[in-house]
Design an enzyme around this catalytic site. Structure first.
Site, PDB file in Angstrom:
ATOM      1  N   ASN A  35       3.377   1.905   2.782  1.00 43.63           N
ATOM      2  CA  ASN A  35       4.683   1.346   3.150  1.00 43.63           C
ATOM      3  C   ASN A  35       5.421   2.009   4.313  1.00 43.63           C
ATOM      4  O   ASN A  35       6.315   1.413   4.894  1.00 43.63           O
ATOM      5  CB  ASN A  35       5.622   1.356   1.938  1.00 43.63           C
ATOM      6  N   ARG A  92      11.744  -7.282   1.850  1.00 42.26           N
ATOM      7  CA  ARG A  92      11.621  -5.939   2.408  1.00 42.26           C
ATOM      8  C   ARG A  92      11.426  -5.882   3.923  1.00 42.26           C
ATOM      9  O   ARG A  92      11.458  -4.792   4.496  1.00 42.26           O
ATOM     10  CB  ARG A  92      10.454  -5.184   1.738  1.00 42.26           C
ATOM     11  N   ASN A 115      12.759  -2.780  -7.366  1.00 37.42           N
ATOM     12  CA  ASN A 115      12.040  -4.049  -7.486  1.00 37.42           C
ATOM     13  C   ASN A 115      11.995  -4.391  -8.974  1.00 37.42           C
ATOM     14  O   ASN A 115      12.213  -3.511  -9.818  1.00 37.42           O
ATOM     15  CB  ASN A 115      10.640  -3.955  -6.837  1.00 37.42           C
ATOM     16  N   HIS A 142       6.746  -7.625  -1.771  1.00 42.21           N
ATOM     17  CA  HIS A 142       5.942  -7.225  -0.603  1.00 42.21           C
ATOM     18  C   HIS A 142       4.785  -8.226  -0.495  1.00 42.21           C
ATOM     19  O   HIS A 142       4.257  -8.659  -1.523  1.00 42.21           O
ATOM     20  CB  HIS A 142       5.297  -5.841  -0.816  1.00 42.21           C
ATOM     21  N   ARG A 185      14.050   5.581  -0.197  1.00 49.08           N
ATOM     22  CA  ARG A 185      12.717   5.716   0.419  1.00 49.08           C
ATOM     23  C   ARG A 185      12.770   6.116   1.889  1.00 49.08           C
ATOM     24  O   ARG A 185      11.726   6.426   2.478  1.00 49.08           O
ATOM     25  CB  ARG A 185      11.915   4.403   0.249  1.00 49.08           C
ATOM     26  N   ASP A 219       1.806  -7.623   0.007  1.00 46.52           N
ATOM     27  CA  ASP A 219       0.599  -7.133  -0.666  1.00 46.52           C
ATOM     28  C   ASP A 219       0.637  -7.294  -2.180  1.00 46.52           C
ATOM     29  O   ASP A 219      -0.287  -6.903  -2.875  1.00 46.52           O
ATOM     30  CB  ASP A 219       0.288  -5.687  -0.266  1.00 46.52           C
ATOM     31  N   CYS A 272      -1.252  -0.574  -2.385  1.00 44.68           N
ATOM     32  CA  CYS A 272      -0.129   0.181  -1.800  1.00 44.68           C
ATOM     33  C   CYS A 272      -0.238   1.674  -2.036  1.00 44.68           C
ATOM     34  O   CYS A 272       0.602   2.427  -1.547  1.00 44.68           O
ATOM     35  CB  CYS A 272       1.203  -0.377  -2.250  1.00 44.68           C
TER      36      CYS A 272
HETATM   37  N1  ARG Z   1       8.603   1.333  -6.173  1.00 45.51           N
HETATM   38  C1  ARG Z   1       8.062   1.072  -4.876  1.00 45.51           C
HETATM   39  C2  ARG Z   1       9.032   0.185  -4.085  1.00 45.51           C
HETATM   40  O1  ARG Z   1       9.656  -0.651  -4.669  1.00 45.51           O
HETATM   41  C3  ARG Z   1       6.719   0.418  -5.012  1.00 45.51           C
HETATM   42  C4  ARG Z   1       6.077   0.098  -3.713  1.00 45.51           C
HETATM   43  C5  ARG Z   1       4.747  -0.539  -3.885  1.00 45.51           C
HETATM   44  N2  ARG Z   1       4.216  -0.892  -2.639  1.00 45.51           N
HETATM   45  C6  ARG Z   1       3.730  -2.080  -2.277  1.00 45.51           C
HETATM   46  N3  ARG Z   1       3.298  -2.206  -1.069  1.00 45.51           N
HETATM   47  N4  ARG Z   1       3.732  -3.089  -3.054  1.00 45.51           N
HETATM   48  O2  ARG Z   1       9.184   0.327  -2.900  1.00 45.51           O
END
Ligand code: ARG
Length: 298
Positions: free
Chosen positions: A94, A168, A41, A197, A118, A199, A292
């Site tokens: 997540n 996502r 991201n 995201h 992930r 959130d 998150c």
């Molecule tokens: N580096 C993680 C990603 O890009 C951060 C996730 C943060 N989560 C969130 N729900 N914003 O997946």
């Protein structure tokens, strides 16, 4: 339950949605392996493209402070151990979305993470949820990606979900999430890669109040949000980049939020919220903050 896109149908769907009990406990994921190893991201590298460097000791201190903040407002915290080679494991909103099923049993829908880096996290969370007695659901084969509570955000006090789609989570996920949870889903299109995201650009504080970053959504989505919240507070660019919308209000009273958004914090205090400002700067280097780093347990 359906996916409801028509703005004028949202208020009545919310009125009719059965109540949802308040949050009494959260899950947090141990940050032992937290790193930035690739850019998935826009927050994870600096302007020259260099990967952000995490100070692991500081990250642990910040994570501990968040844990203490929940305990201080009587929210129980459970912890899942980290595993080697999973740099984003600590972002435990997540890997699934949790809910109470029609029989009021705890349940979770497992995510299908967009990034290969992930994907190995999900089976570890699956094991944890099963061990705790959760009914575990999968989306149908081929429905992907879906990143759990990063994009599926429960309305407060109601069995209804705001569903972010774009970077996502695929639009096709929402009809299945609605069918599995029995809750209507109000879809929201995310149009700015920085707010990847839901959130990061929507924070539901209470049944009628939410924070949002208007420019992160398309026009139809903004209209839906206006129908869903009598008080929809627009967060400015600076506070949005300070992850103000990644705050968490678990109990309709207290807001846990990244420190530094002082005017917004003042407005929240004036509106009667207790505000706990936290430093999540190490996690912001990976594109995440308060919301998150936890999953609401049901
Ligand atoms: N580096 C993680 C990603 O890009 C951060 C996730 C943060 N989560 C969130 N729900 N914003 O997946």
């Amino acid at each position: 339950m359906p996916v409801i896109s028509e703005p004028s149908a949202i208020a009545s769907a919310l009125r009719d949605a059965p109540p949802r009990p308040p949050c009494g406990a959260v899950l947090m994921a141990d940050p032992a392996g937290f790193r930035v190893e690739s850019v998935i991201n826009p927050w994870m590298a600096d302007a020259t493209g260099m990967l952000n460097v995490i100070d692991s000791m500081r990250a642990r201190e910040q994570w501990n402070a968040l844990r203490q903040a929940y305990l201080s407002i009587d929210i129980d915290v459970q912890v899942i151990d980290s595993a080697p080679g999973m740099p984003d494991f600590c972002f435990c909103a997540n890997q699934a979305v949790t809910f109470l099923d029609a029989g009021n049993r705890p349940a979770a829908i497992l995510s299908r993470m967009r990034s290969p880096s992930r994907q190995p996290e999900v089976p570890l969370f699956e094991r944890w949820y099963r061990h705790k007695g959760y009914q575990v659901h999968q989306l149908p084969h081929g429905v992907a990606p879906f990143e759990g509570t990063g994009d599926a955000i429960w309305h407060h006090g109601k069995r209804a979900i705001w569903g972010g789609a774009g970077p996502r989570t695929a639009d096709t996920a929402w009809e299945h999430v609605a069918a599995i949870t029995g809750a209507p889903v109000f879809p929201l299109r995310l149009v700015d890669p920085r707010y990847y995201h839901l959130d990061t650009c929507l924070c539901v504080l209470t049944q009628d109040t939410a924070l949002c970053v208007p420019a992160a959504f398309d026009e139809a989505s903004r209209q839906r949000l206006h129908k869903g919240f009598a008080n929809l507070v627009a967060v400015d660019d600076e506070d949005a980049a300070n992850f103000a919308c990644n705050a968490h209000c678990p109990d309709d009273e207290n807001v846990l939020i990244q420190k530094g958004s002082s005017d917004l914090v003042e407005a929240l205090v004036r509106a009667g919220f207790g505000v706990i400002e936290l430093d999540t700067s190490e996690f912001m280097k990976s594109g995440g903050s308060v919301f998150c780093l936890k999953q609401e347990l049901v």
